[in-house]
Design an enzyme around this catalytic site. Structure first.
Site, PDB file in Angstrom:
ATOM      1  N   PHE A  76       0.862  -1.187   0.000  1.00  0.00           N
ATOM      2  CA  PHE A  76       0.000   0.000   0.000  1.00  0.00           C
ATOM      3  C   PHE A  76       0.893   1.231   0.000  1.00  0.00           C
ATOM      4  O   PHE A  76       1.750   1.371   0.869  1.00  0.00           O
ATOM      5  CB  PHE A  76      -0.933   0.025   1.221  1.00  0.00           C
ATOM      6  CG  PHE A  76      -1.880   1.191   1.180  1.00  0.00           C
ATOM      7  CD1 PHE A  76      -3.024   1.142   0.392  1.00  0.00           C
ATOM      8  CD2 PHE A  76      -1.608   2.352   1.879  1.00  0.00           C
ATOM      9  CE1 PHE A  76      -3.889   2.232   0.313  1.00  0.00           C
ATOM     10  CE2 PHE A  76      -2.470   3.447   1.813  1.00  0.00           C
ATOM     11  CZ  PHE A  76      -3.611   3.383   1.030  1.00  0.00           C
ATOM     12  N   ASP A 107       9.287   2.718   1.788  1.00  0.00           N
ATOM     13  CA  ASP A 107       8.092   3.428   2.263  1.00  0.00           C
ATOM     14  C   ASP A 107       7.940   3.142   3.753  1.00  0.00           C
ATOM     15  O   ASP A 107       7.481   2.071   4.152  1.00  0.00           O
ATOM     16  CB  ASP A 107       6.872   2.939   1.469  1.00  0.00           C
ATOM     17  CG  ASP A 107       5.577   3.606   1.920  1.00  0.00           C
ATOM     18  OD1 ASP A 107       5.550   4.220   3.007  1.00  0.00           O
ATOM     19  OD2 ASP A 107       4.574   3.491   1.181  1.00  0.00           O
ATOM     20  N   LYS A 135       2.913   8.818   8.878  1.00  0.00           N
ATOM     21  CA  LYS A 135       1.904   8.574   9.913  1.00  0.00           C
ATOM     22  C   LYS A 135       2.284   9.026  11.320  1.00  0.00           C
ATOM     23  O   LYS A 135       1.615   9.859  11.907  1.00  0.00           O
ATOM     24  CB  LYS A 135       1.488   7.098   9.914  1.00  0.00           C
ATOM     25  CG  LYS A 135       0.580   6.757   8.732  1.00  0.00           C
ATOM     26  CD  LYS A 135       0.005   5.367   8.832  1.00  0.00           C
ATOM     27  CE  LYS A 135      -1.096   5.116   7.817  1.00  0.00           C
ATOM     28  NZ  LYS A 135      -0.658   4.615   6.511  1.00  0.00           N
TER      29      LYS A 135
HETATM   30  C1  LIG Z   1      -0.925   4.969   5.118  1.00  0.00           C
HETATM   31  C2  LIG Z   1       0.147   4.630   4.153  1.00  0.00           C
HETATM   32  C3  LIG Z   1       0.380   5.415   3.008  1.00  0.00           C
HETATM   33  C4  LIG Z   1      -0.519   6.572   2.621  1.00  0.00           C
HETATM   34  O1  LIG Z   1      -0.479   7.595   3.557  1.00  0.00           O
HETATM   35  P1  LIG Z   1      -1.632   8.733   3.507  1.00  0.00           P
HETATM   36  O2  LIG Z   1      -1.207   9.697   4.570  1.00  0.00           O
HETATM   37  O3  LIG Z   1      -2.912   8.023   3.808  1.00  0.00           O
HETATM   38  O4  LIG Z   1      -1.613   9.317   2.163  1.00  0.00           O
HETATM   39  C5  LIG Z   1       1.447   5.095   2.196  1.00  0.00           C
HETATM   40  N1  LIG Z   1       2.254   4.065   2.493  1.00  0.00           N
HETATM   41  C6  LIG Z   1       2.058   3.279   3.569  1.00  0.00           C
HETATM   42  C7  LIG Z   1       3.007   2.169   3.850  1.00  0.00           C
HETATM   43  C8  LIG Z   1       0.994   3.527   4.435  1.00  0.00           C
HETATM   44  O5  LIG Z   1       0.784   2.736   5.487  1.00  0.00           O
END
Ligand SMILES: *Cc1c(COP(=O)(O)O)cnc(C)c1O
Length: 405
Positions: free
Chosen positions: A141, A226, A255
């Site tokens: 994701f 990421d 986050k």
């Molecule tokens: C939550 C998440 C995103 C997206 O972040 P947003 O602030 O919702 O745009 C991207 N990569 C990972 C691994 C995530 O958990």
């Protein structure tokens, strides 16, 4: 069955676009690991707004920093510098220099998706014409903007929005041979999580990140990690990739870094960041003093508390309390990003709903996994209470089991 926050059912009376399911409760206040709903019911929050509120709700030091900054300077645009964002960038760079051995540069964003957008654009700029493909893993994701959606390895999420932007390719998570085949001369970067969060809390298999590092070294593709969910002490290290002892070329984060203030960042070592020129990227709200005041307070507080050590200790406590619980097949993850695997026949969504009824917020990250991501400040008493509620909720789903009275 759990109700939802809007007393009048249906989208016609809900002021929000129907992209989320019906919200379960109206939450009005929080403190540490606890939140209260509009009917005065207390809930233990073992989700933290999806691994965001790592220092607990209404954290006093973060709240003070935000309040003071709001009265001093909120925003000036990137025609000017501000000392708050400058300090935050230097401090994040110091953390990453310690983790990777390289100093670098930061671009601040408002979200995780935007941090990944920046990384993808940086990789395309670095790769040059004809070398623009980004390879990611199935089950990953990376966000909801079109490019980060295209990078997200969940084809069902692509379907309603076809055609996807061109230049994205996904391979089986954990399969280095498949990755080696995919990383050809057209590939600008590999974009990978250190633990797939939304994908069900799936840690990278042993050797996987190192293998990708070697592939990227051999081909010249950038390795983008990421860390949007795994960064900022969540997994027991400042960044999840540190568990694999590798140095990425680009790191994205969001986050946990603002304790709920919407803020993210993309970092790269200076020679890689140098692929960007003025005008290549931007954002009105990049590095506002307000958002980065929260970041500075979070870093201060995480250093003061030794947040990575707290994540490890609390994670161990949760694991030992859940060990041997009937209906649990295993606990995956690291630190306080945990996936509780459920036995066949137990529906994670039903377990999460039962937990909510009994005062505990958890998330059914997929049909057979409960994700636990409480604040890193969670106490042993709170863990005892939460694991008791969770075990009872699972017992309720085990055929013939006895859960809550
Ligand atoms: C939550 C998440 C995103 C997206 O972040 P947003 O602030 O919702 O745009 C991207 N990569 C990972 C691994 C995530 O958990």
């Amino acid at each position: 069955m759990t109700g939802h926050a809007f007393t009048t059912e249906g989208t016609a009376h809900c002021p929000f676009m129907p992209v989320f399911g019906p919200p379960a409760r109206m939450i009005v206040r929080g403190e540490g690991t606890e939140v209260w709903d509009s009917e005065g019911r207390r809930l233990l929050d073992f989700l933290s707004g999806i691994a965001v509120v790592s220092l607990g709700h209404a954290n006093e030091r973060v709240a003070d920093a935000i309040a003071e900054q709001a009265r001093t300077l909120v925003h000036v645009s990137n025609f000017f510098a501000n000392p708050v964002a400058t300090e935050a960038a230097q401090r994040i760079d110091a953390l990453l220099a310690e983790a990777t051995g390289s100093h670098g540069q930061i671009f601040f964003t408002n979200s995780g998706a935007e941090a990944n957008e920046c990384a993808i654009k940086l990789a395309r700029r670095h790769g040059g014409r004809g070398r623009h493909t980004v390879v990611s893993a199935l089950g990953s994701f990376h966000g909801r903007t079109l490019a980060t959606l295209a990078a997200t390895g969940q084809p069902s999420k692509h379907e309603p929005f076809q055609p996807m932007p061109e230049g994205f390719r996904q391979v089986e998570w954990g399969d280095l041979d498949a990755m080696a085949t995919a990383v050809d001369g057209s590939v600008a970067a590999v974009l990978i999580e250190s633990i797939q969060g939304e994908g069900g809390v799936q840690p990278a298999p042993e050797g996987y990140l190192r293998g990708i590092r070697e592939l990227c070294d051999a081909t010249g593709a950038l390795m983008i990690v990421d860390e949007v969910q795994t960064g900022f002490a969540r997994t027991g290290r400042w960044f999840g990739f540190e568990h694999a002892s590798i140095s990425p070329d680009v790191v994205t984060m969001a986050k946990g870094m603002g304790n709920g203030m919407p803020v993210g960042a993309c970092w790269a070592p200076t020679p890689i960041a140098a692929s960007f020129s003025p005008g290549d990227h931007g954002s009105t709200f990049s590095g506002t003093a307000l958002a980065t005041a929260a970041v500075n307070a979070v870093i201060d507080e995480m250093l003061r508390l030794d947040a990575p050590a707290m994540a490890i200790a609390a994670g161990d406590e949760i694991r030992s309390r859940l060990a041997g619980t009937p209906g649990i097949t295993g606990v995956r993850g690291a630190g306080l990003l945990l996936g509780v695997g459920l036995a066949d026949g137990i529906v994670a969504g039903d377990v999460a709903a039962d937990c909510l009824e009994n005062g505990l917020i958890v998330n059914a990250v997929n049909a057979s996994t409960i994700r636990l991501a409480p604040p890193l400040t969670v106490t042993v008493d709170e863990i005892e209470e939460a694991t008791g509620i969770l075990a009872a909720a699972i017992a309720n789903q085990v055929p013939g089991g006895a859960g809550h009275e």
